[in-house]
Each structure stands twice: as C-alpha cells, then as structure tokens.
Write a protein that holds these residues in place. Sequence first.
Motif, PDB file in Angstrom:
ATOM      1  N   GLY A 329       0.785  -1.231   0.000  1.00 19.57           N
ATOM      2  CA  GLY A 329       0.000   0.000   0.000  1.00 19.57           C
ATOM      3  C   GLY A 329       0.814   1.275   0.000  1.00 19.57           C
ATOM      4  N   GLN A 330       2.131   1.196  -0.170  1.00 20.53           N
ATOM      5  CA  GLN A 330       2.930   2.418  -0.207  1.00 20.53           C
ATOM      6  C   GLN A 330       2.598   3.226  -1.463  1.00 20.53           C
ATOM      7  N   PHE A 331       2.898   4.488  -1.387  1.00 22.69           N
ATOM      8  CA  PHE A 331       2.447   5.415  -2.439  1.00 22.69           C
ATOM      9  C   PHE A 331       3.018   5.052  -3.796  1.00 22.69           C
ATOM     10  N   PHE A 332       4.174   4.411  -3.830  1.00 21.92           N
ATOM     11  CA  PHE A 332       4.784   4.108  -5.122  1.00 21.92           C
ATOM     12  C   PHE A 332       4.365   2.714  -5.630  1.00 21.92           C
ATOM     13  N   GLY A 333       3.474   2.030  -4.894  1.00 22.13           N
ATOM     14  CA  GLY A 333       3.001   0.726  -5.342  1.00 22.13           C
ATOM     15  C   GLY A 333       2.044   0.841  -6.524  1.00 22.13           C
ATOM     16  N   LEU A 334       1.933  -0.237  -7.264  1.00 22.70           N
ATOM     17  CA  LEU A 334       1.022  -0.285  -8.407  1.00 22.70           C
ATOM     18  C   LEU A 334      -0.394  -0.540  -7.927  1.00 22.70           C
ATOM     19  N   ILE A 335      -1.386  -0.010  -8.695  1.00 19.86           N
ATOM     20  CA  ILE A 335      -2.786   0.029  -8.241  1.00 19.86           C
ATOM     21  C   ILE A 335      -3.664  -0.731  -9.236  1.00 19.86           C
ATOM     22  N   GLY A 336      -4.711  -1.397  -8.691  1.00 21.13           N
ATOM     23  CA  GLY A 336      -5.781  -1.996  -9.476  1.00 21.13           C
ATOM     24  C   GLY A 336      -7.117  -1.613  -8.868  1.00 21.13           C
ATOM     25  N   THR A 337      -8.159  -1.489  -9.674  1.00 17.36           N
ATOM     26  CA  THR A 337      -9.474  -1.070  -9.184  1.00 17.36           C
ATOM     27  C   THR A 337     -10.554  -2.040  -9.676  1.00 17.36           C
ATOM     28  N   SER A 338     -11.655  -2.007  -8.963  1.00 20.06           N
ATOM     29  CA  SER A 338     -12.819  -2.818  -9.321  1.00 20.06           C
ATOM     30  C   SER A 338     -14.057  -2.147  -8.759  1.00 20.06           C
ATOM     31  N   THR A 339     -15.217  -2.593  -9.230  1.00 16.93           N
ATOM     32  CA  THR A 339     -16.497  -2.032  -8.784  1.00 16.93           C
ATOM     33  C   THR A 339     -17.237  -3.074  -7.966  1.00 16.93           C
ATOM     34  N   CYS A 340     -17.831  -2.641  -6.878  1.00 17.80           N
ATOM     35  CA  CYS A 340     -18.603  -3.530  -6.001  1.00 17.80           C
ATOM     36  C   CYS A 340     -20.010  -2.953  -5.861  1.00 17.80           C
ATOM     37  N   LEU A 341     -21.012  -3.740  -6.327  1.00 16.10           N
ATOM     38  CA  LEU A 341     -22.414  -3.315  -6.236  1.00 16.10           C
ATOM     39  C   LEU A 341     -23.064  -4.048  -5.072  1.00 16.10           C
ATOM     40  N   ILE A 342     -23.588  -3.304  -4.118  1.00 15.80           N
ATOM     41  CA  ILE A 342     -24.207  -3.886  -2.922  1.00 15.80           C
ATOM     42  C   ILE A 342     -25.693  -3.565  -2.956  1.00 15.80           C
ATOM     43  N   THR A 343     -26.511  -4.621  -2.980  1.00 20.79           N
ATOM     44  CA  THR A 343     -27.966  -4.469  -2.986  1.00 20.79           C
ATOM     45  C   THR A 343     -28.485  -4.676  -1.571  1.00 20.79           C
ATOM     46  N   VAL A 344     -29.260  -3.741  -1.110  1.00 22.33           N
ATOM     47  CA  VAL A 344     -29.852  -3.832   0.223  1.00 22.33           C
ATOM     48  C   VAL A 344     -31.181  -4.571   0.087  1.00 22.33           C
ATOM     49  N   THR A 345     -31.250  -5.774   0.638  1.00 25.63           N
ATOM     50  CA  THR A 345     -32.478  -6.563   0.550  1.00 25.63           C
ATOM     51  C   THR A 345     -33.440  -6.151   1.649  1.00 25.63           C
ATOM     52  N   ASP A 346     -34.713  -6.414   1.359  1.00 24.55           N
ATOM     53  CA  ASP A 346     -35.768  -5.938   2.250  1.00 24.55           C
ATOM     54  C   ASP A 346     -35.875  -6.807   3.493  1.00 24.55           C
ATOM     55  N   SER A 347     -36.095  -6.188   4.619  1.00 21.38           N
ATOM     56  CA  SER A 347     -36.446  -6.853   5.875  1.00 21.38           C
ATOM     57  C   SER A 347     -37.767  -6.272   6.348  1.00 21.38           C
ATOM     58  N   ASN A 348     -38.462  -7.046   7.129  1.00 19.76           N
ATOM     59  CA  ASN A 348     -39.774  -6.579   7.585  1.00 19.76           C
ATOM     60  C   ASN A 348     -39.592  -5.626   8.760  1.00 19.76           C
ATOM     61  N   ASP A 349     -39.127  -4.432   8.441  1.00 12.37           N
ATOM     62  CA  ASP A 349     -38.887  -3.423   9.470  1.00 12.37           C
ATOM     63  C   ASP A 349     -39.918  -2.300   9.430  1.00 12.37           C
ATOM     64  N   ASN A 350     -40.970  -2.479   8.623  1.00 20.27           N
ATOM     65  CA  ASN A 350     -42.054  -1.493   8.562  1.00 20.27           C
ATOM     66  C   ASN A 350     -43.373  -2.217   8.778  1.00 20.27           C
ATOM     67  N   ALA A 351     -44.090  -1.854   9.813  1.00 17.08           N
ATOM     68  CA  ALA A 351     -45.368  -2.495  10.125  1.00 17.08           C
ATOM     69  C   ALA A 351     -46.468  -1.914   9.244  1.00 17.08           C
ATOM     70  N   PRO A 352     -47.416  -2.744   8.799  1.00 16.54           N
ATOM     71  CA  PRO A 352     -48.553  -2.225   8.016  1.00 16.54           C
ATOM     72  C   PRO A 352     -49.476  -1.400   8.911  1.00 16.54           C
ATOM     73  N   THR A 353     -50.074  -0.396   8.331  1.00 14.36           N
ATOM     74  CA  THR A 353     -50.958   0.506   9.095  1.00 14.36           C
ATOM     75  C   THR A 353     -52.256   0.727   8.330  1.00 14.36           C
ATOM     76  N   PHE A 354     -53.362   0.832   9.077  1.00  9.63           N
ATOM     77  CA  PHE A 354     -54.659   1.167   8.479  1.00  9.63           C
ATOM     78  C   PHE A 354     -54.696   2.655   8.145  1.00  9.63           C
ATOM     79  N   ARG A 355     -55.444   2.986   7.118  1.00  3.33           N
ATOM     80  CA  ARG A 355     -55.547   4.398   6.715  1.00  3.33           C
ATOM     81  C   ARG A 355     -56.538   5.170   7.568  1.00  3.33           C
ATOM     82  N   GLN A 356     -57.475   4.467   8.239  1.00  5.68           N
ATOM     83  CA  GLN A 356     -58.442   5.119   9.128  1.00  5.68           C
ATOM     84  C   GLN A 356     -58.417   4.401  10.466  1.00  5.68           C
TER      85      GLN A 356
END
Length: 836
Positions: A329-356
């Motif tokens: 990791g020294q400044f004069f070292g050679l570098i490589g890059t990549s892309t990481c896609l992170i999908t946030v999956t749903d959890s049941n953290d929202n309770a259903p509510t009646f409108r009235q």
Amino acid sequence: MAAARPRSSLGGALCRLLLTFVVFSFACEACKKVIFNTPSELEADRMVGRVNLKECLRSADLIQSSDPDFRVLDDGSVYTARAVVLPDKKRSFTVWLSDTKKQTRKGITVLLECQKKVLRKRHTKETVLRRAKRRWAPIPCSMQENSLGPFPLFLQQVQSDAAQNYTVFYSISGRGVDQEPLNLFFIEKDTGNLYCTRPVDREEYDVFDLIAYASTADGYSADLPLPLPIRVEDENDNHPIFTEQVYNFEVPESSKLGTKVGEVCATDRDEPDTMHTRLKYSILQQIPQSPGLFSVHPVTGAITLVSQYLDREVVDKYKLIMKVQDMDGQFFGLIGTSTCLITVTDSNDNAPTFRQNAYEASVEENTYNVEILRLPIDDKDLINTANWRANFTILRGNENGHFKISTDKKTNEGILCVVKPLNYEENRQVVLEIGVSNEAPFTRDTALRTTMNRVLVTVNVRDQDEGPECSPAAQYVRIKENTAVGSQINGYKAYDPETRSSSGIRYRKLHDPKGWISIDEISGSFQTSKILDRETVTPRNDLYNVTVLALDHVGRSCTGTLAINVEDVNDNAPHILQDQITVCKPKMEYTDISAFDPDEPIHGAPFYFSLANPSPEINKIWTLSKVNDTAARLSYQKNAEMKQYNIPVTVKDRAGQSATKTVRVNLCDCTHPSQCLAASRSAAVSLGKWAILAILLGIALLCSVLLTLVCGVVGARKKKGFPEDLAQQNLIISNTEAPGDDKVCSANGFTTQTVNNTSQGFNGTMGSGVKNGGLETIEMMKGGHHTLESCRGHHHTLDSSRTGHVGMDNSRYTYSEWHNFTQPRLREDSIRGHTG
C-alpha cells in the motif's frame, strides 16, 4: 571451477575468480592501511571488502569515504558506488571515521591491488588433475527482470582452477542457450565472461539452469561441468488485478454492525512473498457518498457494515469503487481497481398501518357469504413480498364465527365477509376489532418498538321479514325400545323469530329411516307407529334421526332434526358364535367358544356358560370352564373317542337372559384342523361312489326279477289255457287267426308285451294274459299293486276301457283256483329253463 564477477573482460583472465581481502589484525596498523586484492574492473554496487571500524575508532558516529566511487556502510563493508577500473592495477582511498561529540577523526587507508598471472600451455603428455571438490563454490548469479542494458549485458565470469596453469576454453549449454529461448546467453570462449543478449520477463522465466564446461585446446576437460543457475530478479512490473471486474453482494437492511457483506480478492503476477505482491485493499469511493456505511479489511478484502443507517426504503443500492495496491500500500506501489455493487435486501422493518381509525358497514340478517367491507393498508416494505403482504385477524367481536376476513393478493386490502347468518332479533349491531400484520415476522428491533396496528369496524344488522326458525337445529328425546305402538313422544318445536311463538306453524315428516314415528301436523308431537328396536339402528349406538319440516302460513319453512335416543332393554339373549369346531387330538387339549350379546354392555357380559342337559357320554367326556367374560373353554378327557360330538351349551348374560345352542365338535386325529376337514371331504366322495354302485345293483336285481316273471308266464301259456267259461267274465274272445300280442301282468307293476318275440315294458299298468285257441286277448287294468292277488281284485276289461267305466269283478273264480291253475305252469317253465 569457481566463479567471479568482474565488470570488464580486460585483465579478467589474470585475476583470481573470488574476491579476497586481507585485513591487518594488529591495532596499531588497522587505522593506517588495508589491502584488498580485486579484479581490475569492478561493477557498481560491488562489495570490495570489509574494514574493522571498531578497532580504529569505536566511538565513531560519522563514516565517510575520500573517493566518491566507493561507499562504506556502518558495519565496515566497502561497496563500489559506480563501475570502477583500476589504473596500473592499483588504487587507494581513505575511510574517515569521526566522533562529532569528542571532535576526534581517524583515517583508514584502503589499497586495491590486482596481480597478473603467468600462464603456459599444457604439454600433451601432462595430466591435469580434476578436483572432485572445488576450491570455491559458484557465486549465485542473478539478473534484473526487464533490464535496459546495454546489451549484451555482462553477468559474471566463469573460471576454472586449471586456468591458473593452462590455457582453458569455456562453453555453456541449457535453457536460454541451445534450448528455448534460444541465444539468450553466451560465454566468451577465452575469458569465461557470461553475457545476456536481451531483456527477460520473470513471469515467463524465473530461473535458467545453465551448465558451464572448461576444456583445453586439445579438447581435454580441464574440470567437471559446473551447474550455473541464473535467477531472474523480480521487478514490480505487474499491477494487481481483482478477480472480478464487478462484484455483486446483498445485505439485509436489518443487519447489525460488523455484518460481513462480501469479500473481494486480487492477484499479482510478481514474485510471491515479496513486497511486489504484498497487497492492501481500500475503498476509493462510495456512491451515494454519505453516510459511510462500509469498510474493507486491508489484508483479507472482507467488506463489513460499519453503520446502522442501512435502510432499503431510503437507498436500496450502493456502489463501491475498490482499490488494491501492492508494495503493502505504499504510495509508489502499483494500483488496481474494481467495482462492487451492494444491494440492500428488504427486511420486515415497517409495520402495516390502516388508513383510518374506524370503519362502518351494514348487512341484512340471514344473509351469508357476502362481502361487506374492504380495509386498505399502507406498508413501506418491498411490494409483493412476504414483508409487504398483510395478514388480517379479527381480534374481538367474532366469538360466534359470523365473520371472516381475508387478504386481496393484488391490492393487499382486507376483505370482510359474513359467513354465518346474523339475527336481527338477537343482535342488531356487532363491533369488531381487527388487527393487521405481515406474512413474515417483524425484525427483532421492529418487534420491540412496534405493536400491531388495529381498527374498529361497526357492523349494523338490518331487519328482514323471515319465516319460522328451527332452533336449535337438533332436538333430543329419549325413549325405551319395545315401547308400545302409539306412545307419545315430545315433538319438534319451531317458532316465529318475530313473535317468538309456535302458533300457526305446521309440521311434516321429511325423513324417517324405518317408519317408526308419526307426527302431528299442528302440534308437532310424535307418536310411535312401530315397535322400536335399538339393535336395528345403524350404527347401533347412534341416535335415530327424524327430519322435520316446519312451515308458516305463507309457506316459508325451516328444517330440523329430532334425535331419538333409543334406550336399551335386555331383550336379546347372548348367542354362541361357533357352530362347528374341529379339535386335533392329542395336540389340542381344549377349544374355546365365545358368545355375543347385541344389547348394551349393562345387559351383556359377563356370560355364564354351562352344558345343557348333556347325555351321560357328553357329561363324562366334556367339561366347560371360564376363560373371560365372553368366552369359555371346552375340554375333553384323554380317553375320549375320536368322532363328532353334539354338545348342547347354554349361555346366560348378567340379567339372566339365556340361550342354548348345540355345538358340533369333531374330535379328530390330526396335527391341524385343516387335515381333518380334508379327510372328511374325501370320505364324502367315497360314500357317493358306493351309493351309486348300490343303485346300479338294485336296478340289475329288479331287471332279473322281471325277466324271471316274464319267462314263467310265457311257459304257463304254452301248457294250459284258462277254462272256457272264464272268458265269459274276464276275457273277450278274438276270432282273428292272426297271432296276437302277449301281455303278462308282472308283480312289479309293469306290463310286458311281446310282439314278434320282442318285449316292451310300460310303467303303470297291469294285465293278465289268456290263451284261447291260439289267440291272445289282452285285459288292461289299473293299479299300483305288485302282487298277483292285486291282479285278481281289480280288472279293466276291454269293453270297460272303451266306455271309460271301471267295473268290479264278481270273483267267479276264487284265488285258490287261479293259483292252482298258474303255479304248475310256472314251475314247468322254470324247470325247462334250468334244463334247457
């Protein structure tokens, strides 16, 4: 052979292969002069020798060289700073030692010398000694990867020990010389200088195993072949590369701190276990940038969650630009890059509510399977997942099961339905409390901070003009079986739900399985029309159900059931289940018989078994003993004869009802009852054959009797006829001269008729034959008697046969006269038959 490393080929053959140095060991001269024997040419960064600094000035903290071509390390090692050529084969410089604190300075003079060698040719008869053990081991040789030259690039000098005395020529072989890659290396024949012709990639060839040879001019091997490995020193010329250009990871939004999201990995083609391949990972950028949610381990590449602000409903995807760098990791070292896609999956953290908070609906009484209300809800979780789909529950107010609520799969609304009719007279308004949750359980944090959302629904019941009500649907009565015909039973009652009265309601019987009941149309009371038998009810212990139809004055109706519990009385005696039993003697010492009582258990077992008026033989041989409440054991004496016994057995229930049955017990000599049964069938077949034979013998005996009688009558006729006056009473004289038919009355009821010496028999008639002047007349008579006496008693004359009148004989001739007339002739015929 040994190897040395001079920079140039000039004078190299005259110098020794290995660098030696001599350091004067006495202290008084250590600070004055040090002599090193070196080649005439020295390449850069070449170690020349080592001086003893501590013996000269132990407290020195500054070391300097008077000649910029040389540098001195803290341990006294002397290296060339650049390539050096010794003029006149000698060169000197001073190593200055300074103690800055004490302001002391001392100098060490270093003298470099190169001595010439005087060589001669080997005489042809002179032998060169080969050394099994070399004086010097080969100095490891290496070359820089991707070297810039100049080419050919000098690597090292190979020199044989024999070169000290003789002229030696050098050659090499191996990969890079005469194997791929060809012509990469070559050696000068006279000097032994080894050269490389072009750059080398270590990732393609990391080492070359060459073999050096030394021989004299006449081809004689001056020394053993020398292995000469050349290692290619790595250069950091390869960038680290991620194993994937795009990584895809998923993480639940309810994940805790430190949750591992995924792991990235990179590779480097440079030499392992060096700084060139020591990689370090980092995150260059997170999109969206704020807040920073992820971190990566610098060595393993594991991506973890470092924040609790992960919410799919806010951001459902993150993009990370990953970086990997070698040289730790020294400044004069050679570098490589990549892309990481992170999908946030749903959890049941929202309770259903009646409108009235409250809803209202209405429904008409007596209606069911109808939708009365829809309840919409809101849920922020991912649509069409278990975290979003709602589950509705009626928490209160539906104790009688009149309502049902379900979920519309498309809209996620609650559908409230009436599934059981409501009664306006009983309840005009129903208040329901309905709760909603999801198919998937809430996450732990959500469950702790959230309660089920609830709503109140008021259902108003509308009145309806309705017909009679059969409530309860089933009404129960009890009656004993065998009750007399015409006995009254409490009937079925329906009522008008508006007036709560039964007046004006008429009743009809819809279904009565056995026709035991009749119903009064006005009052609904029941009467027995037949004697009730509990044992005929199917199933036996079930209720006898009569279906009743109740109608009001306009024809509206309802149906109900009168369930009659027919109480049992002890009207059935127990009966023995076995009819015939086979007992194998002596293997089976007893047999068990059992009984069954169709009455209820209170009138049934325990049963009492006994022998019913047995014969002395049965009473002597057979005994009964109790096995259990419903069975007894029938045992025999050892001297019992093997045959079939008819044993009368009486069985009595607890109330005294009894029945007697004769059980046929076949005491047989066998090992299994089936053998005895097979023997019985075989005996039955044999008896049938004997019976048929007896019948055939009887028929043959009968035929012989008939034949004897016929022969006797015919013989008597030839000897003597009846007196003339007999014909006046019994016979009709025929004047026909043609021969007549001979008919004889036999004792067995057959009439024998002879025509042209042919006999035919007819069953059921009797007659007497009389000969008159060579003519035969026939007298027919009826009768089933088989004696001659019967022939005298009743005669049918021919005349009477014509008129159909049966006349009785006056018995002009007595039986004795008839007998005296016929018997001698029968005896004569019999004698003739025997003598003939």
